[in-house]
Design an enzyme around this catalytic site. Structure first.
Site, short mmCIF file in Angstrom:
data_model
loop_
_atom_site.label_atom_id
_atom_site.label_comp_id
_atom_site.label_asym_id
_atom_site.label_seq_id
_atom_site.Cartn_x
_atom_site.Cartn_y
_atom_site.Cartn_z
N LYS A 59 27.45 35.76 43.04
CA LYS A 59 28.27 35.25 41.92
C LYS A 59 29.74 35.54 42.19
O LYS A 59 30.60 34.67 42.06
CB LYS A 59 27.86 35.93 40.63
CG LYS A 59 28.85 35.78 39.47
CD LYS A 59 28.41 36.46 38.19
CE LYS A 59 28.70 37.91 38.11
NZ LYS A 59 30.07 38.29 37.77
N ASN A 60 30.03 36.77 42.62
CA ASN A 60 31.43 37.19 42.76
C ASN A 60 32.10 36.68 44.02
O ASN A 60 33.28 36.91 44.23
CB ASN A 60 31.53 38.72 42.65
CG ASN A 60 31.20 39.19 41.24
OD1 ASN A 60 31.10 38.37 40.33
ND2 ASN A 60 31.01 40.48 41.07
N CYS A 155 36.82 43.06 27.70
CA CYS A 155 35.37 42.83 27.60
C CYS A 155 34.75 44.20 27.37
O CYS A 155 35.44 45.20 27.26
CB CYS A 155 34.85 42.19 28.88
SG CYS A 155 34.80 43.33 30.25
N ARG A 160 40.76 45.50 31.00
CA ARG A 160 40.84 44.58 32.15
C ARG A 160 42.08 43.70 32.09
O ARG A 160 42.03 42.48 31.99
CB ARG A 160 39.55 43.75 32.24
CG ARG A 160 38.35 44.65 32.43
CD ARG A 160 37.07 43.91 32.59
NE ARG A 160 36.98 43.29 33.92
CZ ARG A 160 35.91 42.57 34.29
NH1 ARG A 160 34.94 42.38 33.44
NH2 ARG A 160 35.86 42.01 35.48
N ASP A 346 29.51 47.98 40.29
CA ASP A 346 28.53 47.02 39.74
C ASP A 346 27.08 47.48 39.94
O ASP A 346 26.17 46.82 39.46
CB ASP A 346 28.71 45.64 40.38
CG ASP A 346 30.00 45.00 39.92
OD1 ASP A 346 30.41 43.99 40.53
OD2 ASP A 346 30.62 45.51 38.97
N ARG A 438 24.35 35.42 32.89
CA ARG A 438 25.65 35.20 33.54
C ARG A 438 25.58 35.52 35.02
O ARG A 438 26.28 34.94 35.84
CB ARG A 438 26.72 36.10 32.89
CG ARG A 438 27.01 35.77 31.46
CD ARG A 438 28.21 36.52 30.97
NE ARG A 438 29.32 36.34 31.92
CZ ARG A 438 30.50 36.90 31.77
NH1 ARG A 438 30.73 37.70 30.74
NH2 ARG A 438 31.46 36.71 32.64
#
Ligand code: EPZ
Length: 460
Positions: A59-60, A155, A160, A346, A438
């Protein structure tokens, strides 16, 4: 578009029927959000995991790569894109709002074409859903000379801010102002090269500045750059589009600006965080799993910890084989998260779920985000013994966890609760799993195929 590909486009079953060729795809991210806002995952603990799991594209890596397509008028094709992720769909909607043609195919092929940008404004409505939208700012600014992107807002894991991104663009000659919650950036005569020293090796800021610098006049150097594999992938893709980037993967990246970039085809790298999540899952449940399309190289910090914990991690002809004898006790080690190549933030929540079951006590220190312990109270509700002290958590191992009704708060905390549910006595219900949608593609199927008792429960 050759006829064979044209036909397969028609077979795409993503957000809405995709036309024969990659034209505007109405990507209604809201539909997805409504669909899963109240959904939950029901997990019954106790099964060891056995079997094979295919790791999706990262994803990243995919998110900045899709943004890079803005930098050229030519079509850009990506393969191994995790098209099933909500974040990919949300970003597609944002790119379409700029006038980019987006074609997503269920086999992971994405073709984007930014032949004419009809808007340079990224609305709050889309940006608030996914802060990675900020990665469109650099490309749009470099391409069009101005951009208006909503401030992403905070978030669950922290405020952030994006000051490091904006500081880089200012160094490159952009005028930046914040008006009514929007970042207004302008560089009517184009950006120029600059020496940009990052106060923190921000992943997003490195990506944003690097993308913008590809079309700037002159040379840009990014010092104290992030070194994540996703940065290297983005730089390699940009170079395949005609950019002149070197130093990616080190803390100093140089970008020689060029007149324009051209189309390319690029494969998204495997998702190291998803791979690490499955490795920690089998470490907790016991069993033996084979990870396909996983790259163990960037997971060195985790592999070392798992081997110290008594978990076997082997690479066998291109596959990663992870196993643990359920009868053998787990031994935990302290971790401190930090930018790559240190232990990834993560994977912090998922590692903590494992640590909760290890003999003795361990300490988890989070140095990247200021509030990334939202999973702690939920794990404690399942019988874990974790105490937070500042940016550290002291985890005392317990014999057993017990199933409970828990709340997901952010993507990685959510999956940590699923891992805990896999080993807990009885049933765990993880609520608000839109967080999971997500970042984890087909997570329920992947776990079920490994023998876990997991099902998605539709919200009332
Ligand atoms: C990327 O976020 C990832 N997201 C995150 O993954 C990941 O946790 C993070 O990098 C760190 O590895 C994507 O790639 C889409 P940062 P990013 O800029 O770029 C502060 C997931 O679960 N900071 O490296 O936003 C910031 O507040 C997500 O997949 C500033 O102060 O991370 C944070 O404390 C979560 N000013 C720290 O730096 C800035 O301008 C690291 O942020 C930018 C960042």
């Amino acid at each position: 578009m050759p006829t064979d590909q044209a036909n397969t486009w028609a077979s795409v079953a993503l957000l809405s029927p995709v036309p024969d060729t990659p034209q505007q795809v109405e990507v209604d991210a809201d539909v997805l959000a409504k669909a899963s806002a109240l959904d939950a995952l029901r997990v019954v603990g106790g099964n060891a995991l056995y079997g094979r799991v295919t790791i999706s594209g990262a994803k990243n890596a995919a998110l900045p790569l899709l943004c890079a397509a803005i930098l050229t008028r030519d079509p850009v094709q990506f393969t191994n894109v995790p098209v099933g992720l909500a974040d990919i769909k949300t970003l597609s909607a944002l790119l379409i709002s700029f006038g980019v043609t987006v074609g997503l195919r269920s086999d992971g092929v994405a073709i984007l074409r930014a032949d004419n940008i009809k808007s340079t404004s990224a609305s709050y409505d889309l940006v608030r859903k996914m802060r990675a939208s900020i990665l469109t700012l650099g490309p749009i600014l470099a391409r069009e000379g101005h951009a208006e992107v909503s401030l992403p807002g905070g978030c669950a894991i922290g405020t952030r801010p994006v000051d490091i991104h904006l500081g880089g663009f200012e160094k490159m000659g952009a005028k930046i102002s914040i008006e009514n919650g929007y970042i207004k950036a302008s560089a009517p005569n184009g950006l120029h090269g600059a020496k940009v020293e990052l106060p923190f090796p921000s992943v997003g800021a490195t990506e944003n500045i690097m993308m913008a610098a590809t079309l700037a006049k002159g040379k840009t150097t990014i010092q104290n750059a992030a070194r994540e594999p996703e940065i290297v992938a983005l730089a390699n893709c940009l170079n395949s589009m005609g950019a002149a980037i070197s130093g990616q993967g080190t803390d100093t990246i140089s970008i020689q600006g060029v007149e324009q970039l051209h189309g390319a085809s690029f494969e998204v790298i495997p998702d190291r965080i998803e791979a690490g999540t499955f490795m920690l899952a089998v470490a907790m449940t016991g069993g033996k799993i084979i990870l396909e399309k996983a790259d163990i190289e960037p997971l060195e910090s985790l592999v070392t910890l798992l081997q110290e914990a008594g978990v076997s991690v082997e690479e066998e002809n291109g596959f990663v084989v992870v196993s643990r004898d359920p009868a053998k006790p787990l031994k935990g080690t302290d971790i401190m998260t930090a930018p790559f190549p240190e232990f990834p933030t993560d994977l912090q929540a998922q590692y903590m779920a494992m640590l909760a079951l290890c003999e003795g006590a361990g300490m988890v220190t989070e140095t990247v985000f200021e509030n990334r312990f939202m999973h702690v109270p939920e794990l404690n509700r399942m019988g874990a013994n974790i105490r937070i002290q500042g940016n550290s958590a002291i985890v005392r191992g317990v014999e057993k966890l017990s199933g409970a009704n828990v709340m997901a708060t952010d993507l990685r905390a959510s999956v940590a609760l699923v891992l805990a549910g896999l080993v807990a006595d009885g049933e765990t219900t993880v609520n608000r799993i839109y967080h999971l949608d997500r970042g984890y593609e087909n997570l329920v199927d992947k776990f079920r195929n490994l023998g876990a008792e997991v099902e998605r429960v539709k919200g009332q």
